[in-house]
Design a protein around this motif. Sequence first.
Motif, mmCIF file in Angstrom:
data_model
loop_
_atom_site.group_PDB
_atom_site.id
_atom_site.type_symbol
_atom_site.label_atom_id
_atom_site.label_comp_id
_atom_site.label_asym_id
_atom_site.label_seq_id
_atom_site.Cartn_x
_atom_site.Cartn_y
_atom_site.Cartn_z
ATOM 1 N N VAL A 31 65.310 45.332 28.073
ATOM 2 C CA VAL A 31 65.954 44.250 28.857
ATOM 3 C C VAL A 31 67.585 44.608 29.093
ATOM 4 O O VAL A 31 68.080 44.086 29.999
ATOM 5 C CB VAL A 31 65.967 42.814 28.222
ATOM 6 C CG1 VAL A 31 66.852 41.735 28.792
ATOM 7 C CG2 VAL A 31 64.433 42.189 28.110
ATOM 8 N N GLU A 32 67.990 45.230 28.041
ATOM 9 C CA GLU A 32 69.283 45.721 28.089
ATOM 10 C C GLU A 32 69.554 47.200 27.451
ATOM 11 O O GLU A 32 68.679 47.390 26.712
ATOM 12 C CB GLU A 32 70.179 44.708 27.033
ATOM 13 C CG GLU A 32 70.116 43.126 27.392
ATOM 14 C CD GLU A 32 70.618 42.416 26.071
ATOM 15 O OE1 GLU A 32 71.486 41.717 26.142
ATOM 16 O OE2 GLU A 32 69.910 42.128 25.239
ATOM 17 N N GLU A 33 70.631 47.604 27.741
ATOM 18 C CA GLU A 33 70.790 49.025 27.244
ATOM 19 C C GLU A 33 72.484 49.221 27.440
ATOM 20 O O GLU A 33 73.100 48.975 28.111
ATOM 21 C CB GLU A 33 70.007 50.201 27.733
ATOM 22 C CG GLU A 33 70.570 50.641 29.230
ATOM 23 C CD GLU A 33 69.533 51.542 29.710
ATOM 24 O OE1 GLU A 33 68.719 52.042 29.024
ATOM 25 O OE2 GLU A 33 69.722 51.986 30.805
ATOM 26 N N THR A 54 68.654 43.615 32.994
ATOM 27 C CA THR A 54 67.896 43.127 33.873
ATOM 28 C C THR A 54 68.283 41.580 34.066
ATOM 29 O O THR A 54 68.862 40.904 33.054
ATOM 30 C CB THR A 54 66.464 43.201 33.842
ATOM 31 O OG1 THR A 54 65.964 42.201 32.346
ATOM 32 C CG2 THR A 54 65.988 44.643 33.485
ATOM 33 N N LEU A 55 68.176 40.931 35.339
ATOM 34 C CA LEU A 55 68.523 39.606 35.922
ATOM 35 C C LEU A 55 67.507 39.120 36.381
ATOM 36 O O LEU A 55 66.787 39.519 37.055
ATOM 37 C CB LEU A 55 69.696 39.573 36.648
ATOM 38 C CG LEU A 55 71.166 40.507 36.271
ATOM 39 C CD1 LEU A 55 72.047 40.437 37.447
ATOM 40 C CD2 LEU A 55 71.691 39.635 35.115
ATOM 41 N N ARG A 56 67.147 37.799 35.931
ATOM 42 C CA ARG A 56 66.319 36.989 36.519
ATOM 43 C C ARG A 56 67.022 35.989 37.542
ATOM 44 O O ARG A 56 67.740 35.105 37.183
ATOM 45 C CB ARG A 56 65.514 35.948 35.503
ATOM 46 C CG ARG A 56 64.590 35.139 35.955
ATOM 47 C CD ARG A 56 63.618 34.314 35.170
ATOM 48 N NE ARG A 56 63.057 35.141 34.383
ATOM 49 C CZ ARG A 56 61.705 35.602 34.454
ATOM 50 N NH1 ARG A 56 61.115 35.435 35.459
ATOM 51 N NH2 ARG A 56 61.321 36.540 33.566
ATOM 52 N N SER A 72 55.274 42.105 25.639
ATOM 53 C CA SER A 72 53.928 41.589 25.788
ATOM 54 C C SER A 72 54.017 40.374 26.989
ATOM 55 O O SER A 72 52.704 40.266 27.408
ATOM 56 C CB SER A 72 53.757 40.909 24.430
ATOM 57 O OG SER A 72 53.328 41.564 23.452
ATOM 58 N N HIS A 73 55.131 39.651 26.939
ATOM 59 C CA HIS A 73 55.181 38.936 28.015
ATOM 60 C C HIS A 73 56.043 38.796 29.103
ATOM 61 O O HIS A 73 56.414 37.768 30.023
ATOM 62 C CB HIS A 73 55.291 37.493 27.271
ATOM 63 C CG HIS A 73 54.212 37.073 26.205
ATOM 64 N ND1 HIS A 73 52.980 36.836 26.703
ATOM 65 C CD2 HIS A 73 54.477 37.187 25.002
ATOM 66 C CE1 HIS A 73 52.252 36.567 25.388
ATOM 67 N NE2 HIS A 73 53.024 37.030 24.548
ATOM 68 N N GLY A 74 56.934 39.771 29.234
ATOM 69 C CA GLY A 74 58.143 39.870 30.289
ATOM 70 C C GLY A 74 57.385 40.653 31.517
ATOM 71 O O GLY A 74 56.415 41.143 31.529
ATOM 72 N N PRO A 132 60.895 37.130 29.260
ATOM 73 C CA PRO A 132 59.834 36.070 29.814
ATOM 74 C C PRO A 132 60.563 34.691 30.133
ATOM 75 O O PRO A 132 61.453 34.289 29.462
ATOM 76 C CB PRO A 132 58.945 35.887 28.381
ATOM 77 C CG PRO A 132 59.340 37.233 27.761
ATOM 78 C CD PRO A 132 60.563 37.713 27.905
ATOM 79 N N GLY A 133 60.228 34.215 31.077
ATOM 80 C CA GLY A 133 60.811 33.027 31.321
ATOM 81 C C GLY A 133 60.176 31.805 30.644
ATOM 82 O O GLY A 133 59.187 31.908 29.922
#
Length: 490
Positions: free
Chosen positions: A225-227, A236-238, A343-345, A360-361
């Motif tokens: 998600v981040e680095e 990343t952005l939702r 698992s869920h993203g 995950p939302g």
Amino acid sequence: MYEDVERCVRAVRSKDARFDGWFFTAVLTTGIYCRPSCPVVPPKVRNMVFYPSAAAAQQAGFRACKRCRPDASPGSPLWNERADLVARAMRLIADGVVDTDGVPGLAARLGYSVRQIERQLRAELGAGPLALARAQRAQTARLLIETTTLPMAELALAAGFASIRAFNDTVQAVFALSPTELRRRAAHRKPTSAPGVLSLRLPFRAPLCPDNLFGHLAATAVPGVEEWRDGAYRRTLRLPHGPGLVELRPVPEYIDCRLTLSDLRDLAMAISRCRWLLDLDADPVAVDEQLAGDPVLAPYIAKNPGRRVPRTVDAEEFAVRAVLGQQVSTAAARTHAARLVTSHGEPVEDPHGGLTHLFPGPDALAEVDPATLAMPASRRRTFAVLAEALASGELDLGAGSDWAKARAQLDALPGFGPWTVETIAMRALGDPDAFIPSDLGIRAAAGALGLPAGAAALTAHAERWRPWRAYAVQYLWATGEHPINHLPAA
């Protein structure tokens, strides 16, 4: 502040950039409006008129200065410092709610009538929600005109305009140039670094200390998600119209921002969330002056002034991560979150780095079987209750949330003690006065500095830091050697 004419005149004459975004100066003889730090020779006082917002100046018939570009000023710090109706409305407008849901949607989010919202915004900002959203739309349009090669018809839709005519009329009225002329003036600028990437400069009020800001984000980054890569924080952005990627790099005078979006309609929201993440609309001079009144903190403020509070681009994500991080190390919290993401993203593509997923939302989190989480049973229950509250909409942690109500709701959830509630208040809700005296890092810093060690006694001492206790936390944390206090090695 705009009603204090003498103070505004002093700021304009001294070209004081600290007041950019606090008010705008309109010049009667030229018909333009500027930020206080505009480099041109200040006009005579009798020709100055001051407005509380760019939208108010635009409504009065003034156009934006081509030299200082007042539409690109940092936002007023008031909207991030306050929790009243106007501040909540301004945070939601910046987050794009008027463009997506209209003024009725804004009113519904806030729990007030459209008339009440209109009245209060006009009283304080000289413009209603539609005019304020229009001013933001104009800024988005200028960014797209200058940084992309999109056809104007596509660009108008991406910037949030209902028609190409409204787009043309707004750009002409605000900038005194047609969209084509704006693009022609920007043609000499360096193009973006890669196809599909928007390169922007995010302004802020100086000083800014990047060490704890980017250090914290990098040290707690969730893999996938981040680095931290090549001197930049990436994540990343939702977003409403699809996933996005952002790369944020600190440079001396601004934050270099590179955005990759699935849909350009999300540009304004993405910029708003990046500014919120890095606390770029803060007034560091006001914060540091207050905190430096305590002789214990004064030397640390003098050494590295301008510390910001590292926040989040997604309040719901952060709340979940706060629960995963209860009573465990930073490394363990990252591991728990990474497993959840894998698992869920939702998978994403990152051609320029190692980002793989969106966090995950709420709906996906509500479907997670708590038994699959490698945590104590009590924390699994806390996770499940929080996920359900977020998915149902019962718990609102968004841009326009009521801080007091959100705190009370969090406090009522099982497993939510003062540390978790105040951590979420500080970094997700953005309350500048959130305070976590029970935090291990704060207790260690207090002991090393000769401050009271107990939570109650330290809280009593911290009364002198109000309303900036969240910033005092950053200075206290910085007395230690934890990785959150340092920029990672390049």
